[in-house]
Motif scaffolding. Sequence first.
Motif, short mmCIF file in Angstrom:
data_model
loop_
_atom_site.label_atom_id
_atom_site.label_comp_id
_atom_site.label_asym_id
_atom_site.label_seq_id
_atom_site.Cartn_x
_atom_site.Cartn_y
_atom_site.Cartn_z
N VAL A 18 0.87 -1.18 0.00
CA VAL A 18 0.00 0.00 0.00
C VAL A 18 0.91 1.23 0.00
CG1 VAL A 18 -1.83 1.24 1.18
CG2 VAL A 18 -1.79 -1.26 1.23
N VAL A 19 0.84 2.00 -1.08
CA VAL A 19 1.75 3.12 -1.30
C VAL A 19 0.98 4.43 -1.19
CG1 VAL A 19 3.43 4.18 -2.87
CG2 VAL A 19 3.16 1.68 -2.80
N VAL A 77 -0.64 -1.33 -4.49
CA VAL A 77 -1.85 -0.52 -4.38
C VAL A 77 -1.41 0.94 -4.26
CG1 VAL A 77 -3.96 -0.11 -3.09
CG2 VAL A 77 -3.03 -2.44 -3.24
N LEU A 78 -1.64 1.72 -5.32
CA LEU A 78 -1.33 3.15 -5.30
C LEU A 78 -2.53 3.87 -4.71
CD1 LEU A 78 0.29 3.39 -8.86
CD2 LEU A 78 1.42 3.05 -6.65
N ASN A 79 -2.39 4.29 -3.46
CA ASN A 79 -3.52 4.76 -2.67
C ASN A 79 -3.63 6.29 -2.69
OD1 ASN A 79 -5.74 4.49 -1.00
ND2 ASN A 79 -4.53 4.36 0.88
N LYS A 80 -4.83 6.76 -2.30
CA LYS A 80 -5.16 8.19 -2.11
C LYS A 80 -5.23 8.94 -3.44
CE LYS A 80 -3.04 8.24 2.48
NZ LYS A 80 -2.15 8.94 3.42
N SER A 102 -4.77 1.44 -8.81
CA SER A 102 -4.91 2.80 -8.29
C SER A 102 -6.25 2.89 -7.58
CB SER A 102 -4.84 3.82 -9.42
OG SER A 102 -3.57 3.74 -10.08
N VAL A 103 -6.23 3.22 -6.29
CA VAL A 103 -7.45 3.17 -5.49
C VAL A 103 -7.54 4.39 -4.60
CG1 VAL A 103 -7.33 0.64 -5.46
CG2 VAL A 103 -6.45 1.95 -3.52
N ARG A 113 -13.64 5.20 -2.70
CA ARG A 113 -13.84 3.78 -3.01
C ARG A 113 -13.55 3.46 -4.48
NH1 ARG A 113 -16.27 1.53 1.34
NH2 ARG A 113 -16.67 -0.40 0.20
N GLU A 114 -12.90 4.34 -5.17
CA GLU A 114 -12.54 4.10 -6.57
C GLU A 114 -11.47 3.01 -6.64
OE1 GLU A 114 -10.61 6.48 -10.43
OE2 GLU A 114 -11.20 7.57 -8.61
N GLY A 115 -11.67 2.04 -7.53
CA GLY A 115 -10.70 0.99 -7.76
C GLY A 115 -10.74 -0.15 -6.78
#
Length: 452
Positions: free
Chosen positions: A243-244, A280-283, A309-310, A315-317
């Motif tokens: 989680v990045v 997981v590319l977060n935010k 990408s989430v 809640r996208e992705g």
Amino acid sequence: MPSFVDRVVLHLAAGNGGHGCASVHREKFKPLGGPDGGNGGRGGDIVLVVDPNTTTLLDYHRSPHRRAGNGAPGEGGHRNGAEGGDIILKVPDGTVVSRPDGEVLADLVGADTRLVVARGGRGGLGNAALASTRRKAPGFALLGEPGESLDVVLELKSIADIGLVGYPSAGKSSLIAAVSAARPKIADYPFTTLVPNLGVVEAGDVRFTVADVPGLIEGASEGRGLGHTFLRHVERCAALAHVVDCATLEPGRDPLSDVDVIEAELERYGGLDDRPRLVVLNKIDVPEARELAEFVRADVEARGWRVFSVSAVSREGLRELTFEMARIVTAARSAAPATEPTRLVLRPVAVDDDGFTVTKEHDHNGERFRVRGAKPERWVRQTDFTNDEAVGYLADRLARLGVEDELVKAGAQEGDEVVIGGEDAVVFDWEPTLQAGAERLGPRGSDPRLER
């Protein structure tokens, strides 16, 4: 006081067996009532049992010393002593039991899995059980055996399918809260998560668990931050998800370097190289974070990892991510070997195996002979050395087992020092002329063979 503990050292002591009773039946007009001493009761065991409702080892952190009940001594009138009460210790699913030196005793996985970690001592036989045609009225009984005493280490390794790893404040807790019903503590400062969190995720008809591990930083393997202590909770995972944080403002950090740092820490921990990786590319609800995620996506995919990408906020992705996790979990479960029924393998002892050894030793006092074996050591523990008849009975048992013959073969001479056992050994000067035979016994409680 912590609320979550995943490693404790327990100091365990099983119950001692009760002593047998030496008693003779007495009744008016019946002068030869015979022996009627009962057996001692068995000491209580200490048993570990997996309980699905137990999630921490906190109780054992607070009270690490546990002792089972002792067996009651036997009584006259053929009354056997009561057995000592067992102690049942409930542990979480996924608890590994080992010795302080690292030897693994058991890996407790699955509800109601049991392990007798410390066995209670056997109760001693009363003189009624020791009576025979050659020894009609024994004036002694056997002592109860001491229960096992040992230290064990309990380590909890959570049962999860997917493990989330990453820097502090990368959004792991927010992500697990968005895809499951778990509600971990979420705040805008590093190291908010101090304990692993588990969440149950459903993707289609697949249900799996996700573990949120406290954040790692560079140098965690050397103790920086929270260290890598909690990485034991992802050892059982089918895959790891990086989680990045793509919205971080910390200088010198970017998604690629974050992944490299965490991978280096995972490598130092060891044993996780074969797990599939997800990134997981977060935010991405933050515009700058979305741009950065698109910029580094190709570089991450070039390493052979799936990238998502989430945003845990919008809640996208998340749907695509959870279905990919479900696919990996399904594949891992299908590849797992089928569980075979447990088979009990009986390995009879060879007919010529006496069950003991006699070795010659040398020390500053000269040479001596040591007898080791389960039977002779147990018999020594059961013997009341204040009773001459009991000592004579021990000599009879050792002679029938062949200990005297082996001592002669090893070169033992009259007066040589003989040791039976290990640390709690019994030492005596050997007298080879002491022949076995119950017909040589005198009054109850005495043995003329032991008198000079």
